[in-house]
Design a protein around this motif. Structure first.
Motif: not given
Length: 154
Positions: A29, A33, A99, A106-108
């Protein structure tokens, strides 16, 4: 009694497999991103800490969580929560987020550090692999030490 030597290690192996699955899923994930190539400015809406453990001889583990909100290039507002963020980010701060266009939820907010992510994930997977190998070794050894007709061998 003999079943105890198979059931407990089997449960531990299943737990290790679920842990490995979670580590790989999280790594994919975050990598997706970072590799998505899109960034935006997000506002930290909320910051809070959770604690686990404690009591007796165990230590307390604190996890810092942040809730962020940003707007994608298409104009969609996205809100997400991320654990283990920096302690210097407080409510109202503006931070860059990474993202992928197809999965903005599901960004960080973590800065790209592929080597660190690989090392962290690899160490956790290695640890879980050692646990699994020990459990398999224990079950094989327990099987060898038991004789079905006589019980535990001297």
């Amino acid at each position: 009694m003999e079943a105890f030597f198979y059931i407990v290690p089997s449960v531990m192996i299943v737990g290790a497999m679920f842990g490995a699955f979670g580590v790989v899923r999280r790594s994919r994930r975050v990598t997706r991103a970072w590799g998505g190539g899109l960034t935006a400015e997000a506002r930290c809406l909320r910051s809070y800490a959770t604690t686990s453990g404690g009591g007796g001889d165990t230590s307390v583990h604190t996890t810092l969580h942040h809730v962020y909100e940003f707007t994608t290039r298409e104009g969609r507002t996205v809100r997400f929560e991320e654990a283990n963020g920096p302690g210097t980010t407080i409510e109202g701060d503006i931070v860059p987020v990474h993202y992928a266009a197809d999965r903005p939820e599901e960004a960080t907010a973590k800065a790209p550090a592929r080597g660190r992510l690989f090392a962290e994930s690899g160490c956790v997977l290695l640890f879980l692999g050692v646990i699994t190998a020990f459990c398999v070794f224990f079950m094989v050894t327990a099987h060898w030490m038991f004789d079905v007709s006589d019980g535990f061998m001297p």
